[in-house]
Design an enzyme around this catalytic site. Sequence first.
Site: not given
Ligand code: NAD
Ligand code: UFG
Length: 332
Positions: A124, A148, A152
């Site tokens: 991330s 979190y 990572k």
């Molecule tokens: P998500 O929660 O939709 O998907 C993760 C999946 O992993 C889920 O389906 C959950 O059931 C499964 N899981 C969790 N723990 C498990 C376990 N112990 N055994 C088996 N399955 C398990 O999340 P996502 O948004 O698809 O994110 C996927 C990956 O990308 C994650 O590692 C997350 O940290 C990373 N990531 C996501 C974002 C974002 O904004 N969505 C940003 C940066 C990184």
């Molecule tokens: N924001 C608002 N109102 C809300 C939600 C968010 O103003 O209700 C603003 C936040 O302050 C920020 C922007 O919208 O400026 C984006 O916020 P998000 O919560 O959508 O995303 P973040 O950038 O805070 O974090 C996300 C994921 C993290 C990940 C990161 C980088 O939640 O897990 O992106 O990948 F690490």
Amino acid sequence: MNILITGGLGYIGSHTVIECINNGHNAIIVDNLYNSKIEVLHKLNKFLNKDITFYKIDMQDIKELENVFKENKIDAVIHFAGYKAVGESVEKPLKYYENNIGITINLLKLMEKYGVKKIIFSSSATVYKESKILPLTENMPLGVTNPYGRSKLIIEEILQDIAFSDKDFKAVILRYFNPIGAHISGLFGEDNNGIPNNLMPYIVKVAKGELEYLRVFGNDYNTKDGTGVRDYIHVVDLAKAHIKAIKAFDFSKNINIYNIGTGTGYSVLDIVKNFEKATGIHIPYKIVERRSGDIGEYYADSKKAKKEIDFTAEYGILEMCKDAWNYEKNRG
Ligand code: NAD
Ligand code: UFG
């Protein structure tokens, strides 16, 4: 390739399964349904006209996970599984370390035992230290502020250590910026029940009338309009980046790290405006206090991914907004 996709029923995982199959790979999914539903598998099977191999397994159980390696010849792993809520990780750090790091160690042990040498890992942009210099390049200083993010970073370091000890091990680390949007078919997207934390999931609930207004967390950042700026990327583009990343397994370096973003920053108010333009729905908002732990602005330098794995995001912000809404409005 036979690709094991952990967390393959989740938001990014399900989109990546589609891209894998569409690019001629075979997907084997492991998920414990902690944050996903079995209906996603049924929809994938129908949409792809396939019967995808699926294991409902908690990866914390290494014995169960080993069956997947015994029963399948795996060529590579894409590792999405993990918990992802930043706020919850601050409240429950052990839960996050135990799951995110624990399951990755189980996975890596089995990969070693069964001679599987290739992994793509979901990291991330949160691993970067706050920087005045933008855009963020892959070699900029790292530093995290919550469990979190630390999970990572620790996993990135574990992968580096394994790569150092085994010259045949290949890891591609993808640092995602902010994925939003949903599949163009309207069938797959981000399922949020309850009150969402992230911006786009919150906006679609306001659009649906389930929440009254958007709270904009601060308008006194040093950004173009004072609100937070992020690099939003369409989830389908992000999924495609994983297919491009497979190429990096053939590179001589055994760890390759890429930012996956568009390279463009949008403020919260930009997103509101674009959402309104894409959908015709008015989004009322109120400016409230900054959210603790937020950074004002960051976006990716996406040149390395373009140069080395030929990845460029194709979808623009209007498509991201339109597809996010299309999914939410149809999902009932
Ligand atoms: P998500 O929660 O939709 O998907 C993760 C999946 O992993 C889920 O389906 C959950 O059931 C499964 N899981 C969790 N723990 C498990 C376990 N112990 N055994 C088996 N399955 C398990 O999340 P996502 O948004 O698809 O994110 C996927 C990956 O990308 C994650 O590692 C997350 O940290 C990373 N990531 C996501 C974002 C974002 O904004 N969505 C940003 C940066 C990184
Ligand atoms: N924001 C608002 N109102 C809300 C939600 C968010 O103003 O209700 C603003 C936040 O302050 C920020 C922007 O919208 O400026 C984006 O916020 P998000 O919560 O959508 O995303 P973040 O950038 O805070 O974090 C996300 C994921 C993290 C990940 C990161 C980088 O939640 O897990 O992106 O990948 F690490």
